[in-house]
Design a protein around this motif. Structure first.
Motif, PDB file in Angstrom:
ATOM      1  N   ALA A  82     -47.164  81.081  30.817  1.00 17.47           N
ATOM      2  CA  ALA A  82     -45.727  81.740  30.655  1.00 17.47           C
ATOM      3  C   ALA A  82     -44.555  80.851  31.563  1.00 17.47           C
ATOM      4  CB  ALA A  82     -45.866  83.189  31.173  1.00 17.47           C
ATOM      5  N   ASN A  83     -45.412  79.925  32.554  1.00 14.03           N
ATOM      6  CA  ASN A  83     -44.632  79.157  33.440  1.00 14.03           C
ATOM      7  C   ASN A  83     -43.989  77.988  32.841  1.00 14.03           C
ATOM      8  OD1 ASN A  83     -43.404  78.531  35.872  1.00 14.03           O
ATOM      9  ND2 ASN A  83     -45.288  77.816  36.873  1.00 14.03           N
ATOM     10  N   VAL A  84     -42.973  78.242  31.939  1.00 14.15           N
ATOM     11  CA  VAL A  84     -42.253  77.311  31.101  1.00 14.15           C
ATOM     12  C   VAL A  84     -40.862  77.374  31.382  1.00 14.15           C
ATOM     13  CG1 VAL A  84     -42.127  75.947  29.179  1.00 14.15           C
ATOM     14  CG2 VAL A  84     -44.155  76.830  29.535  1.00 14.15           C
ATOM     15  N   SER A  85     -40.031  76.560  31.723  1.00 11.86           N
ATOM     16  CA  SER A  85     -38.536  76.588  31.883  1.00 11.86           C
ATOM     17  C   SER A  85     -37.870  75.298  31.843  1.00 11.86           C
ATOM     18  CB  SER A  85     -38.170  77.287  33.097  1.00 11.86           C
ATOM     19  OG  SER A  85     -38.644  76.503  34.126  1.00 11.86           O
ATOM     20  N   GLY A  86     -36.513  75.445  31.821  1.00  8.19           N
ATOM     21  CA  GLY A  86     -35.830  74.052  31.900  1.00  8.19           C
ATOM     22  C   GLY A  86     -35.986  73.395  30.533  1.00  8.19           C
ATOM     23  N   GLU A  87     -36.172  71.896  30.887  1.00  7.45           N
ATOM     24  CA  GLU A  87     -35.934  70.862  29.814  1.00  7.45           C
ATOM     25  C   GLU A  87     -37.496  70.895  29.221  1.00  7.45           C
ATOM     26  OE1 GLU A  87     -37.044  67.030  32.592  1.00  7.45           O
ATOM     27  OE2 GLU A  87     -34.921  67.429  31.853  1.00  7.45           O
ATOM     28  N   ARG A  88     -38.509  71.775  29.813  1.00  7.38           N
ATOM     29  CA  ARG A  88     -39.795  71.493  29.073  1.00  7.38           C
ATOM     30  C   ARG A  88     -39.865  72.248  27.802  1.00  7.38           C
ATOM     31  NH1 ARG A  88     -45.159  73.351  31.484  1.00  7.38           N
ATOM     32  NH2 ARG A  88     -46.029  72.120  29.962  1.00  7.38           N
ATOM     33  N   ILE A  89     -39.030  73.295  27.767  1.00  9.71           N
ATOM     34  CA  ILE A  89     -39.130  73.930  26.492  1.00  9.71           C
ATOM     35  C   ILE A  89     -38.406  73.283  25.331  1.00  9.71           C
ATOM     36  CG2 ILE A  89     -37.809  75.990  25.172  1.00  9.71           C
ATOM     37  CD1 ILE A  89     -37.898  77.737  27.983  1.00  9.71           C
ATOM     38  N   PRO A  90     -37.436  72.269  25.418  1.00  9.71           N
ATOM     39  CA  PRO A  90     -37.203  71.541  24.167  1.00  9.71           C
ATOM     40  C   PRO A  90     -38.007  70.403  23.925  1.00  9.71           C
ATOM     41  CG  PRO A  90     -35.552  71.183  26.148  1.00  9.71           C
ATOM     42  CD  PRO A  90     -36.358  72.459  26.349  1.00  9.71           C
ATOM     43  N   GLN A  91     -38.810  70.003  25.029  1.00  7.40           N
ATOM     44  CA  GLN A  91     -39.816  68.888  25.056  1.00  7.40           C
ATOM     45  C   GLN A  91     -41.058  69.517  24.274  1.00  7.40           C
ATOM     46  OE1 GLN A  91     -40.657  67.803  28.936  1.00  7.40           O
ATOM     47  NE2 GLN A  91     -38.816  66.212  28.928  1.00  7.40           N
ATOM     48  N   LEU A  92     -41.472  70.766  24.641  1.00  2.00           N
ATOM     49  CA  LEU A  92     -42.600  71.358  23.914  1.00  2.00           C
ATOM     50  C   LEU A  92     -42.329  71.678  22.570  1.00  2.00           C
ATOM     51  CD1 LEU A  92     -43.868  73.106  26.864  1.00  2.00           C
ATOM     52  CD2 LEU A  92     -45.136  71.583  25.792  1.00  2.00           C
ATOM     53  N   LYS A  93     -40.993  72.114  22.283  1.00  2.00           N
ATOM     54  CA  LYS A  93     -40.609  72.408  20.842  1.00  2.00           C
ATOM     55  C   LYS A  93     -40.582  71.097  20.160  1.00  2.00           C
ATOM     56  CE  LYS A  93     -37.756  76.433  21.624  1.00  2.00           C
ATOM     57  NZ  LYS A  93     -36.273  77.007  21.258  1.00  2.00           N
ATOM     58  N   GLN A  94     -40.190  70.092  20.432  1.00  2.00           N
ATOM     59  CA  GLN A  94     -40.093  68.640  19.875  1.00  2.00           C
ATOM     60  C   GLN A  94     -41.743  68.147  19.411  1.00  2.00           C
ATOM     61  OE1 GLN A  94     -38.061  65.746  22.159  1.00  2.00           O
ATOM     62  NE2 GLN A  94     -36.050  67.076  22.085  1.00  2.00           N
ATOM     63  N   GLY A  95     -42.654  68.831  20.409  1.00  2.45           N
ATOM     64  CA  GLY A  95     -43.882  68.326  20.076  1.00  2.45           C
ATOM     65  C   GLY A  95     -44.724  69.136  19.115  1.00  2.45           C
ATOM     66  N   ILE A  96     -44.279  70.252  18.807  1.00  3.21           N
ATOM     67  CA  ILE A  96     -44.771  71.124  17.686  1.00  3.21           C
ATOM     68  C   ILE A  96     -45.409  70.259  16.588  1.00  3.21           C
ATOM     69  CG2 ILE A  96     -44.610  72.971  15.959  1.00  3.21           C
ATOM     70  CD1 ILE A  96     -42.449  74.257  17.971  1.00  3.21           C
ATOM     71  N   GLY A  97     -44.701  69.481  15.959  1.00  2.43           N
ATOM     72  CA  GLY A  97     -45.180  68.610  14.593  1.00  2.43           C
ATOM     73  C   GLY A  97     -46.288  67.846  15.143  1.00  2.43           C
ATOM     74  N   GLU A  98     -46.219  67.156  16.299  1.00  2.19           N
ATOM     75  CA  GLU A  98     -47.261  66.053  16.617  1.00  2.19           C
ATOM     76  C   GLU A  98     -48.515  66.991  17.158  1.00  2.19           C
ATOM     77  OE1 GLU A  98     -48.592  62.938  20.207  1.00  2.19           O
ATOM     78  OE2 GLU A  98     -46.599  64.188  20.091  1.00  2.19           O
ATOM     79  N   ARG A  99     -48.474  68.171  17.554  1.00  2.00           N
ATOM     80  CA  ARG A  99     -49.789  69.020  17.932  1.00  2.00           C
ATOM     81  C   ARG A  99     -50.127  69.529  16.700  1.00  2.00           C
ATOM     82  NH1 ARG A  99     -46.180  70.980  21.837  1.00  2.00           N
ATOM     83  NH2 ARG A  99     -45.627  72.958  20.699  1.00  2.00           N
ATOM     84  N   LYS A 100     -49.385  69.796  15.285  1.00  4.23           N
ATOM     85  CA  LYS A 100     -49.990  70.193  14.273  1.00  4.23           C
ATOM     86  C   LYS A 100     -50.515  69.352  13.329  1.00  4.23           C
ATOM     87  CE  LYS A 100     -47.563  74.584  13.888  1.00  4.23           C
ATOM     88  NZ  LYS A 100     -46.970  75.514  12.802  1.00  4.23           N
ATOM     89  N   MET A 101     -50.309  68.055  13.800  1.00  2.00           N
ATOM     90  CA  MET A 101     -50.666  66.675  12.864  1.00  2.00           C
ATOM     91  C   MET A 101     -52.072  66.099  13.647  1.00  2.00           C
ATOM     92  SD  MET A 101     -49.433  66.284   9.933  1.00  2.00           S
ATOM     93  CE  MET A 101     -49.716  64.916   9.620  1.00  2.00           C
ATOM     94  N   VAL A 102     -52.014  66.145  14.920  1.00  2.00           N
ATOM     95  CA  VAL A 102     -53.130  65.258  15.546  1.00  2.00           C
ATOM     96  C   VAL A 102     -54.553  65.428  15.235  1.00  2.00           C
ATOM     97  CG1 VAL A 102     -53.302  66.767  17.492  1.00  2.00           C
ATOM     98  CG2 VAL A 102     -53.416  64.337  17.776  1.00  2.00           C
ATOM     99  N   LEU A 103     -54.745  66.739  14.803  1.00  2.00           N
ATOM    100  CA  LEU A 103     -56.285  66.929  14.370  1.00  2.00           C
ATOM    101  C   LEU A 103     -56.293  67.559  13.208  1.00  2.00           C
ATOM    102  CD1 LEU A 103     -57.377  68.853  17.683  1.00  2.00           C
ATOM    103  CD2 LEU A 103     -57.990  66.444  17.029  1.00  2.00           C
ATOM    104  N   SER A 104     -55.135  67.232  12.262  1.00  2.00           N
ATOM    105  CA  SER A 104     -55.319  67.755  11.008  1.00  2.00           C
ATOM    106  C   SER A 104     -56.250  67.282  10.099  1.00  2.00           C
ATOM    107  CB  SER A 104     -53.801  67.758  10.257  1.00  2.00           C
ATOM    108  OG  SER A 104     -53.436  66.590  10.380  1.00  2.00           O
ATOM    109  N   SER A 105     -56.401  65.973  10.228  1.00  2.00           N
ATOM    110  CA  SER A 105     -57.414  65.171   9.331  1.00  2.00           C
ATOM    111  C   SER A 105     -59.095  65.673   9.544  1.00  2.00           C
ATOM    112  CB  SER A 105     -57.248  63.727   9.537  1.00  2.00           C
ATOM    113  OG  SER A 105     -57.501  63.240  10.748  1.00  2.00           O
ATOM    114  N   LEU A 106     -59.278  66.156  11.014  1.00  2.00           N
ATOM    115  CA  LEU A 106     -60.472  66.310  11.383  1.00  2.00           C
ATOM    116  C   LEU A 106     -60.955  67.965  11.371  1.00  2.00           C
ATOM    117  CD1 LEU A 106     -60.384  64.352  14.921  1.00  2.00           C
ATOM    118  CD2 LEU A 106     -62.038  63.716  12.668  1.00  2.00           C
ATOM    119  N   PHE A 107     -60.018  68.541  11.440  1.00  2.00           N
ATOM    120  CA  PHE A 107     -59.898  69.999  11.570  1.00  2.00           C
ATOM    121  C   PHE A 107     -58.855  70.670  10.478  1.00  2.00           C
ATOM    122  CE2 PHE A 107     -61.386  69.199  16.016  1.00  2.00           C
ATOM    123  CZ  PHE A 107     -62.847  69.085  15.694  1.00  2.00           C
TER     124      PHE A 107
END
Length: 286
Positions: A82-107
């Motif tokens: 829960a300890n997320v604030s400031g500019e980390r939030i948009p950074q983590l939002k921008q990474g959603i697509g990468e997180r969903k793709m990184v293991l998509s072919s394996l799992f």
């Protein structure tokens, strides 16, 4: 009878809210007691092996520590989630697509809304390592990336033991090498005073024993010895000398203690000798 079904896990009553996408969900936890965990040997990687039982079969406690949002895959250890604030939030939002793709072919069928399998366990640590890239120094992000990659490698080897045709052992080696990099980085940053693990209560690397910073030193040396590159003898020698120096910080004190258990001291002495022997083979006067 449904009431007689033996449960291995449960969902927390309190719902969690993802600070990145605001999705709400319940976290799966492992029930304790009742003979669910039958502890076996401790490996040279300080990993506790659990022996399957007739009642519960194979149990993998490492599947459950990481909190994962089932919607956006933002992941972290419970104290950080829960300890997320400031500019980390948009950074983590921008990474959603990468997180969903990184293991998509394996799992391709990951599902954090149901009981976790080994696949979700591996993925939880991969996502955790990715998310800690943007974490502030106070969270000791390099250590959490190190332990995430190491645990991911262990779970990959568990997958390999179930299915030897999917090259999960190769994937494990990838994570071992990543863990080696991060553990070495943790030691370097600690020495420079740029990032500390002092505030962390459990340095693992597994869930039962806390080997503290000596465990970090040992693993930094062991992972370099076991999984470091061997193609360039000159570079290999340089890395082994660094690993030997790191491990010497443990064996130099000589005696075991509560903070330096006998098992860790003996493993460190064995590792120190192995590194010394290989340096001799490389023609380096140790």
């Amino acid at each position: 009878m449904a009431d007689n079904i033996v449960k291995l896990t449960f969902l927390t009553k309190q719902e969690l809210e993802c600070p990145v996408c605001e999705n709400t969900f319940q976290k799966e936890e492992l029930l304790s007691g009742g003979g669910r965990m039958n502890a076996g040997d401790l490996t040279k990687e300080l990993h506790r092996i659990y022996i399957p039982t007739n009642k519960f079969g194979a149990v993998y406690p490492l599947l459950y520590p990481i909190v994962v949002c089932p919607s956006c895959y933002y992941s972290a250890f419970p104290t950080d989630f829960a300890n997320v604030s400031g500019e980390r939030i948009p950074q983590l939002k921008q990474g959603i697509g990468e997180r969903k793709m990184v293991l998509s072919s394996l799992f391709p069928d990951l599902d954090f809304g149901n009981s976790r399998r080994l696949q979700e366990g591996v993925a939880s640590y991969v996502f955790s390592s990715m998310c800690y890239e943007s974490a502030p120094t106070i969270m000791a992000p390099h250590f959490k990336q190190a332990i995430s990659c190491l645990r991911a490698s262990w779970l990959c080897m568990d997958l390999h033991s179930q299915d030897k045709g999917e090259n999960y052992d190769y994937l494990a080696k990838v994570f071992y090498r990543k863990a080696s990099f991060f553990y070495s980085r943790v030691v370097d940053l600690e020495q420079k005073g740029e990032e500390s693990v002092e505030s962390l209560t459990h340095l693992g690397p597994d869930l039962d024993n806390n080997f503290g910073f000596d465990g970090v030193l040992y693993l930094s040396g062991y992972l370099e010895y076991k999984y470091g590159q061997r193609g360039n003898p000159e570079r290999r020698a340089k890395q082994l000398k660094k690993a030997r120096s790191t491990v010497s910080r443990i064996v130099g004190m000589g005696k075991s203690s509560k903070a330096k258990p006998t098992a860790l001291l003996e493993l460190s002495r064995d590792l120190h000798k192995l590194i010394k022997d290989e340096l001799n083979e490389l023609g380096i006067d140790s």
